[in-house]
Scaffold this motif. Structure first.
Motif, PDB file in Angstrom:
ATOM      1  N   THR A   1      29.120 128.981  21.071  1.00 55.95           N
ATOM      2  CA  THR A   1      30.678 128.724  21.122  1.00 55.95           C
ATOM      3  C   THR A   1      30.958 128.133  22.596  1.00 55.95           C
ATOM      4  N   GLY A   2      29.898 128.623  23.642  1.00 56.22           N
ATOM      5  CA  GLY A   2      30.276 128.277  24.849  1.00 56.22           C
ATOM      6  C   GLY A   2      31.084 129.307  25.660  1.00 56.22           C
ATOM      7  N   THR A   3      31.458 130.462  25.031  1.00 56.44           N
ATOM      8  CA  THR A   3      32.132 131.369  25.658  1.00 56.44           C
ATOM      9  C   THR A   3      31.491 132.935  25.199  1.00 56.44           C
ATOM     10  N   ALA A   4      31.707 133.716  26.022  1.00 52.80           N
ATOM     11  CA  ALA A   4      31.660 135.189  25.559  1.00 52.80           C
ATOM     12  C   ALA A   4      32.734 135.998  25.762  1.00 52.80           C
ATOM     13  N   LYS A   5      33.945 135.449  25.967  1.00 48.11           N
ATOM     14  CA  LYS A   5      35.213 136.097  26.405  1.00 48.11           C
ATOM     15  C   LYS A   5      35.844 136.670  24.970  1.00 48.11           C
ATOM     16  N   GLY A   6      36.320 137.981  25.330  1.00 48.91           N
ATOM     17  CA  GLY A   6      36.893 138.587  23.977  1.00 48.91           C
ATOM     18  C   GLY A   6      38.181 137.955  23.483  1.00 48.91           C
ATOM     19  N   SER A   7      39.032 137.290  24.613  1.00 52.71           N
ATOM     20  CA  SER A   7      40.121 136.620  24.184  1.00 52.71           C
ATOM     21  C   SER A   7      39.992 135.204  23.435  1.00 52.71           C
ATOM     22  N   GLU A   8      38.722 134.750  23.545  1.00 54.16           N
ATOM     23  CA  GLU A   8      38.714 133.615  22.993  1.00 54.16           C
ATOM     24  C   GLU A   8      37.946 133.614  21.682  1.00 54.16           C
ATOM     25  N   LEU A   9      37.236 134.567  21.318  1.00 55.24           N
ATOM     26  CA  LEU A   9      36.428 134.777  20.284  1.00 55.24           C
ATOM     27  C   LEU A   9      37.109 135.556  19.245  1.00 55.24           C
ATOM     28  N   GLY A  10      36.671 135.564  17.837  1.00 59.75           N
ATOM     29  CA  GLY A  10      37.048 136.241  16.837  1.00 59.75           C
ATOM     30  C   GLY A  10      36.874 135.688  15.477  1.00 59.75           C
ATOM     31  N   GLY A  11      36.538 136.436  14.572  1.00 55.80           N
ATOM     32  CA  GLY A  11      36.597 135.721  13.159  1.00 55.80           C
ATOM     33  C   GLY A  11      35.005 135.125  13.007  1.00 55.80           C
ATOM     34  N   LEU A  12      34.218 135.255  13.838  1.00 58.81           N
ATOM     35  CA  LEU A  12      32.852 134.628  13.672  1.00 58.81           C
ATOM     36  C   LEU A  12      32.148 135.228  12.764  1.00 58.81           C
ATOM     37  N   TYR A  13      32.570 136.372  11.935  1.00 63.74           N
ATOM     38  CA  TYR A  13      31.449 136.871  11.180  1.00 63.74           C
ATOM     39  C   TYR A  13      31.243 135.975   9.829  1.00 63.74           C
ATOM     40  N   LYS A  14      32.140 135.062   9.528  1.00 65.22           N
ATOM     41  CA  LYS A  14      32.005 134.171   8.566  1.00 65.22           C
ATOM     42  C   LYS A  14      30.843 133.537   8.426  1.00 65.22           C
ATOM     43  N   THR A  15      30.551 132.828   9.750  1.00 67.43           N
ATOM     44  CA  THR A  15      29.679 131.819   9.839  1.00 67.43           C
ATOM     45  C   THR A  15      28.337 132.183  10.609  1.00 67.43           C
ATOM     46  N   MET A  16      28.549 133.393  11.323  1.00 63.34           N
ATOM     47  CA  MET A  16      27.442 133.968  11.955  1.00 63.34           C
ATOM     48  C   MET A  16      27.202 135.465  11.334  1.00 63.34           C
ATOM     49  N   PRO A  17      26.886 135.480  10.127  1.00 62.34           N
ATOM     50  CA  PRO A  17      27.051 136.992   9.551  1.00 62.34           C
ATOM     51  C   PRO A  17      25.736 137.686  10.106  1.00 62.34           C
ATOM     52  N   LEU A  18      24.651 137.195  10.271  1.00 68.12           N
ATOM     53  CA  LEU A  18      23.263 137.776  10.537  1.00 68.12           C
ATOM     54  C   LEU A  18      23.373 138.283  12.059  1.00 68.12           C
ATOM     55  N   THR A  19      24.110 137.348  13.001  1.00 67.81           N
ATOM     56  CA  THR A  19      24.096 137.867  14.314  1.00 67.81           C
ATOM     57  C   THR A  19      25.101 139.070  14.346  1.00 67.81           C
ATOM     58  N   MET A  20      26.225 138.818  13.516  1.00 72.81           N
ATOM     59  CA  MET A  20      26.949 139.978  13.417  1.00 72.81           C
ATOM     60  C   MET A  20      26.612 141.205  12.832  1.00 72.81           C
ATOM     61  N   ILE A  21      25.592 141.017  11.949  1.00 75.11           N
ATOM     62  CA  ILE A  21      25.040 142.602  11.523  1.00 75.11           C
ATOM     63  C   ILE A  21      24.071 142.908  12.322  1.00 75.11           C
ATOM     64  N   PHE A  22      23.115 142.171  13.082  1.00 69.31           N
ATOM     65  CA  PHE A  22      22.334 142.568  14.231  1.00 69.31           C
ATOM     66  C   PHE A  22      23.298 143.205  15.248  1.00 69.31           C
ATOM     67  N   CYS A  23      24.335 142.710  15.594  1.00 78.10           N
ATOM     68  CA  CYS A  23      25.017 143.288  16.617  1.00 78.10           C
ATOM     69  C   CYS A  23      25.691 144.772  16.356  1.00 78.10           C
ATOM     70  N   VAL A  24      25.986 144.861  15.166  1.00 80.18           N
ATOM     71  CA  VAL A  24      26.362 145.898  14.890  1.00 80.18           C
ATOM     72  C   VAL A  24      25.423 147.089  14.646  1.00 80.18           C
TER      73      VAL A  24
END
Lengths: 565, 508, 115
Positions: free
Chosen positions: A318-341
């Protein structure tokens, strides 16, 4: 193994070999092969001083192998492998070289049996790692890198000064347990403290790690600070002051982490906080607590790398790692989300995850030895770290308000790296036995007791409850595009202003003075030219007669001197 | 000088080495003229020089550990007969002089061809050989009057050699004339001094002189003799301010002659000065110490600075180097004036190191002159690109002149600073370093002109011929070699210094 | 958590499609209620087993639960207060800081899911 050699050299040879290979998969494969081979070597090393070089009248120990150095070297090789796997796509020679040399230096430092060798590798980690920041190739990254380098090299210089004084006091450069007291040991302690990001010496960490490249941060997070933890565990175990330093270290970063927007900086703060646990363990200095420190460093390198990897993958897509600009990525990056969790659960010390079985060693040691306040602080910090690393990171990156971003899932090699790391985090959490067997001292500790599991779950779930309640009531501070002042403000803002005003005055005085001097010098040169230049009196061809006069004068002078004496 | 006489014990060729070194060039010189063949002249000259070089090398080997060889000419024992005596100090000088001449000669071939008409070549090389003979004789002899004789042989031939530059620049004639006048006055002073010594002691053999002077102590005649000898030799040394002949002589002489003279003539004179100061006269005489302290050292320091300043402002490279030579002689005199082992060793070492350094530089300049037609700075601009090998050698020589570590020049300056510090004269040590900075400036000017400017439009120089490049580079490599292999120079110069400082005892 | 009308379930990866379940407010509420229930169970669990503890304060029923809840609330609130003093615009340290810079595009591999 009959012949041993410094494991670090394997990495340096790998770096040299890297240059011979064409860019592409061959290089990436070499980057993976080197840590694997190193890991096997480390695994099979016997204990003892295996490689000594005599330098003047000093014995330089390149390979001091014991249980403490082995576990750190082992996790360093694993981290190097995972980091390089994660960076499979990188074709930047600078980063590849830096990653290898950096890992090699860190491993070399861990095996260093004397302060001189330690110093060389210590500076080696500083100089090689800065390229992972500079590799971002922006102006900000450049300046951040310079700040980082100054601090790191400064730490090395203190170490060298300390080592020199220590040598004068004790006549030995051996790197063993020291007691604070003389200037030499204090300097060494301070050098370790800077690299370990002690409170007020910590800013370089939060400043530099978010400035590195996507893959660079993963590599950075593994080595430098853990090397410092190792050095403290080796040099100053049982130094009581470390308990309080560590306690403060666990505490203050969590406040900053709550309001920080850049998720990679949040992770840097939580890294600092985790270091605090290890430092407390060193300070208590019992077998249990030192085991805890080693185990926690081992587990921490893995889950911290996992967290940096997952946030890095988001940044990569996405080109950013800022909380204010991210969100809702779980739909398209679910594996990354799971590993993060999984990483979040590990750092939060959920039962069945790696943090649980390592952190509890340190907490138990604190309560065993009667450091109640410290124990309470560590408990609070445990809850806090769950709060910001465990919940905040996954929540703001993958859930929260929908940013509308629909990035593609992370590339396969990143998923592989994260998957492997996540697997290790869970495996260690479920089967702590093998890790416990590697620890510096024999372990007699059972992490999974009913009391421990239940109390830990209570702590975590009620923290989650607090988060939920605050979130739902809107009290929780939103992610805002901002930076927060930390103590680095003093040297990034206050000092420049002060220096600027002082130097303004000084430069005026200097300008006036140098102007005056220059006029003088010019006058002197003109005069010299007048007399000594080709047309000057000194250099012109004199008539023969005048030469004869000089002969007479000199003869007369010599005669006078001779007769008078 | 018959070798078959039975009066002395020298029975094998190797026992005759001291005289052979002189005899070979001395005989070769008339041989050149008598044969009158232009094609044979140069080979004869070169062979004679090379033979002397080998001889000198053997001599140096046999005395480097502190012994000495006494050779009685014709078998007549001193003090009546003439004695040649070789110890570390003069073996070192012999080695330097023959070495330089042997390396300069191949170089001279091309250079002389372009600067001197061919019909004069036979005489030129004959003079060259005579000059060489004279310089070697001065160094090797143990007889004071013999020094004068050889000094005159070398001087007279030098005047001729310098005058040969007149085919390139007529001013060479005035330069030679000036030098003739000055040199003659110097020689006269020297012989006056010798006369006084003879009057006071009744002998001319140096060892004998030393004994008798030591016996009778300092009287007025001896003091006067001392003054005359110091000033007389000082003129040949080019002690500041008796240097006035030197810049013109070096500038206008043919390049090969300049290279040879700059590297040898003043060095031999410095050796003679040391021989008289330390061996013939007692270094313990108060008048000698005072002369050194009040005359030699101040003028040496003056030379180090004044000559360097002049060098900085020069527009002619050859002249610049000539003035730098005067400054460098200052270092040697300073070393002598320090009167301790490190100082004298510094003087001896610098004598050698500066010899090879200046040989590189003057040969390099000669090569530039050959290709660009002049040694003024506007003619050598951009030569770094056109003549890279020559220019690189000049840079190496320049570095050695400054005394950059890793070059020959560093060692002697280091010894000199050490000598000054041993004596507790740290301001002088600082002055030595400061004056070296001046050398940095003028060497930088050369580098700047050669590398940072573009060449004048009418110059189409190509690299110098190989016969010149090889000698230049032999010397350049020697500059570096002796910068690293310091123990050769160190051993020799320390042995020489110990021998010299031992005073008259060193002669026995 | 707003529902993005443009998300067509068939475009998403399988796992993502399954997680779309979270996209509805009602389901999120269910999770929150689930959390409440878990917390309540954990709290009461304290009365059901024998605690092996070292410190007296640990024996207090629900100590860990209350400590976790209140300390975290305090943490957030004090951090919020800190922010009043410490917050600065993003370009405060610019250009000597990466905060206000764009991440260099050539080191990224941006791909949208359906692109």
């Amino acid at each position: 193994m009959a012949e041993t050699f410094p494991i670090a050299f394997l990495f340096f040879a790998g770096a040299a070999g890297l240059l011979a290979l064409p860019k592409g998969h061959a290089r990436a494969a070499l980057l993976l092969a080197v840590p694997v081979v190193a890991c096997l070597f480390v695994w099979s090393l016997p204990e003892g001083n295996l490689w000594t070089v005599r330098f003047f009248n000093l014995d330089l120990e390149f390979m001091r192998v014991d249980r403490l150095s082995r576990i750190f070297a082992l996790i360093f090789t694993i981290a190097a492998f995972l980091g390089n796997l994660y960076a499979w796509h990188v074709r930047d020679t600078v980063q590849q070289l830096a990653a290898l040399l950096y890992a090699g230096s860190a491993i070399g430092a861990v095996f260093a049996g004397d302060l001189i060798t330690l110093f060389f590798y210590w500076e080696g980690t500083a100089i090689t790692s800065v390229f992972l920041i500079w590799a971002r190739r922006t102006e900000g990254a450049y300046h951040t890198g310079v700040r980082y380098l100054i601090v790191q090299v400064g730490s090395g210089v203190l170490l060298l000064a300390g080592a020199a004084l220590f040598y004068r006091e004790s006549g030995s450069i051996a790197f063993d347990k020291m007691t604070l007291g003389s200037i030499g040991t204090w300097l060494i302690f301070l050098a370790f403290g800077i690299k370990c990001a002690f409170p007020l010496l910590h800013n370089w960490l939060q400043d530099a790690y978010p400035a590195a490249t996507v893959t660079g941060t993963v590599v950075l997070s593994a080595f430098t600070t853990k090397l410092a933890v190792y050095a403290l565990a080796r040099g100053f175990p049982g130094t009581e002051m470390l308990i309080y330093i560590g306690a403060v270290m666990t505490l203050f970063p969590i406040f900053f982490a709550v309001i920080e927007n850049d998720l990679r900086r949040v992770l840097a703060y939580s890294l600092n906080n985790q270091l605090g646990f290890m430092v407390v363990g060193i300070g208590i200095g019992t077998e249990l607590s030192l085991n805890g420190t080693a185990a926690h460093a081992f587990a921490h390198i893995l889950y911290k790398a996992l967290l940096f990897m997952s946030v890095g993958a988001v940044l990569f897509r996405t080109g950013t790692a800022k909380g204010s600009e991210l969100g809702g990525l779980y739909k398209t990056m679910p594996l990354t989300m799971i590993f993060c969790v999984i990483g979040a659960a590990s750092i939060s010390a959920f039962p069945l995850f790696s943090g649980f079985i390592s952190k509890s060693l340190i907490l138990s040691a604190a309560s065993h030895d009667g450091y109640y306040i410290v124990w309470a602080i560590l408990l609070f910090a445990s809850a806090g770290v769950f709060h910001h690393s465990g919940i905040k990171i996954p929540y703001f990156a993958f859930f929260a308000h929908d940013s509308g971003l629909r990035p593609k899932e992370a590339p396969l090699h990143m998923l592989l790296a994260m998957g492997l790391t996540a697997f290790l985090c869970v495996a260690i959490g479920v089967f702590p036995g093998p890790l416990y067997a590697l620890l510096p001292f024999d372990v007699d500790y059972v992490p999974y007791t009913t009391t421990h599991v239940v109390t830990q779950l209570q702590l975590l779930f009620f923290s989650a409850l607090a988060f939920t309640v605050l979130m739902r009531t809107g009290i929780y501070p939103p992610e805002l595009k901002s930076v927060n002042l930390d103590t680095d403000w003093t040297y990034r803002r206050l000092m420049p202003v002060l220096i600027g005003s002082v130097s303004g005055v000084l430069s005026k005085v200097w300008a006036a003075q140098s102007n005056f001097t220059q006029t003088r010098i010019r006058a002197v040169i003109a005069r010299l030219y007048h007399s000594h230049g080709p047309e000057g009196r000194m250099a012109q061809s004199w008539p023969t007669g005048s030469m004869v006069i000089w002969i007479a004068v000199l003869l007369g002078f010599t005669l006078i001197v001779n007769f008078l004496s | 000088m018959a070798t078959e006489t039975t009066h002395h014990v020298a029975m094998t060729l190797s026992d005759h080495l001291p005289v052979l070194a002189i005899l070979v060039p001395f005989v070769a010189a008339p041989l050149c003229v008598l044969l009158g063949s232009r094609s044979l002249t140069w080979p004869i000259t070169f062979l004679a020089s090379a033979a002397s070089f080998v001889t000198s090398f053997l001599l140096l080997l046999s005395v480097i550990d502190g012994g000495f060889i006494s050779y009685h000419i014709g078998g007549w024992a001193p003090p009546l007969g003439i004695e040649y005596r070789v110890d570390a100090a003069n073996a070192f000088v012999l080695f330097l002089v023959t070495g330089i001449s042997t390396i300069v000669l191949p170089y001279a071939r091309e250079s002389v061809k372009s600067e001197i008409p061919e019909r004069h070549h036979t005489l030129f090389y004959a003079c060259f050989l005579l000059c060489l003979t004279g310089l070697l004789g001065v160094a090797v002899t143990g007889d004071a009057f013999n020094v004068f004789v050889f000094l005159e042989i070398s001087s007279l031939s030098t005047y001729v050699l310098i005058a040969q530059g007149s085919y390139r620049d007529r001013r060479a004639l005035t330069a030679a004339y000036d030098y003739l006048i000055m040199g003659t006055i110097g020689a006269t002073f020297f012989v006056i001094g010798l006369g006084m010594l003879y009057m006071a002691t009744g002998t001319l053999n140096m060892a004998d002189l030393a004994d008798r002077i030591a016996d009778q102590g300092a009287n007025r005649t001896v003091r006067a003799a001392f003054a005359f000898i110091v000033v007389g030799i000082g003129l040949k040394v080019a002690i500041y301010p008796l240097h006035l002949w030197l810049p013109n002589a070096y500038t206008y002489a043919p390049s090969a002659v300049t290279a040879f003279l700059a590297a040898t003539a003043t060095k031999v004179a410095v050796y003679v000065l040391m021989r008289f100061l330390f061996s013939v006269f007692q270094p313990s005489f108060l008048f000698e110490v005072n002369t050194l302290e009040f005359m030699i050292i101040p003028f040496a320091i003056l030379a180090m600075f004044a000559a360097s300043f002049i060098a900085i402002f020069q527009t002619d490279l050859k002249r610049l180097l000539a003035y730098s030579s005067i400054a460098q002689i200052g270092y040697m005199l300073l070393g002598i004036g320090l009167l301790n082992e490190s100082g004298v060793a510094a003087a001896v070492a610098h004598l050698f190191n500066h010899g090879i350094t200046k040989a590189v530089l003057f040969m390099g300049v000669g090569a530039l002159v050959l290709r660009s037609g002049g040694s003024f700075f506007d003619r050598i601009e951009g030569m770094g690109k056109l003549m890279p090998w020559t220019s690189a050698a000049i840079v190496i020589g320049g570095l050695s002149l400054i005394g950059v570590p890793g070059t020959a020049g560093f060692l002697s300056k280091w010894l000199l600073v050490q000598g000054a510090l041993e004596k507790g004269w740290w301001p002088i040590a600082i002055l030595v370093v400061l004056s070296s900075l001046l050398a940095v400036i003028y060497v930088w000017r050369i580098v700047e002109a050669m590398y940072l400017r573009s060449p004048a439009s009418d110059i189409e120089a190509k690299e110098a011929p190989l016969s010149m490049l090889v000698p230049i580079w032999i010397m350049a490599i020697a500059c570096i070699y002796f910068g690293f292999a310091t123990d050769i120079t160190l051993t020799a110069s320390h042995t020489a210094a110990q021998g010299l400082l031992a005073g008259p005892v060193g002669l026995h | 958590m707003s529902i993005d009308q443009n998300d067509k379930p068939e475009d998403l990866p399988t796992l993502g499609r399954a997680l779309l379940w979270l996209d509805t407010k009602k389901n999120v509420d269910r999770i929150v209620y689930g959390l409440y229930i878990v917390c309540a169970i954990l709290f009461t669990a304290d009365f059901l087993y024998h605690k092996h503890v070292y410190l007296g304060v640990e024996e207090f029923p629900g100590f860990y639960a209350l400590y976790g809840f209140f300390m975290c609330a305090a943490l957030v609130i004090s951090a919020k207060i800190m922010r009043l003093f410490l917050k600065r615009p993003e370009d405060y340290y610019a250009p000597y800081d990466v905060e206000s810079e764009k991440y260099p595009e050539d080191q990224l591999e941006r791909k949208t899911h359906d692109g």
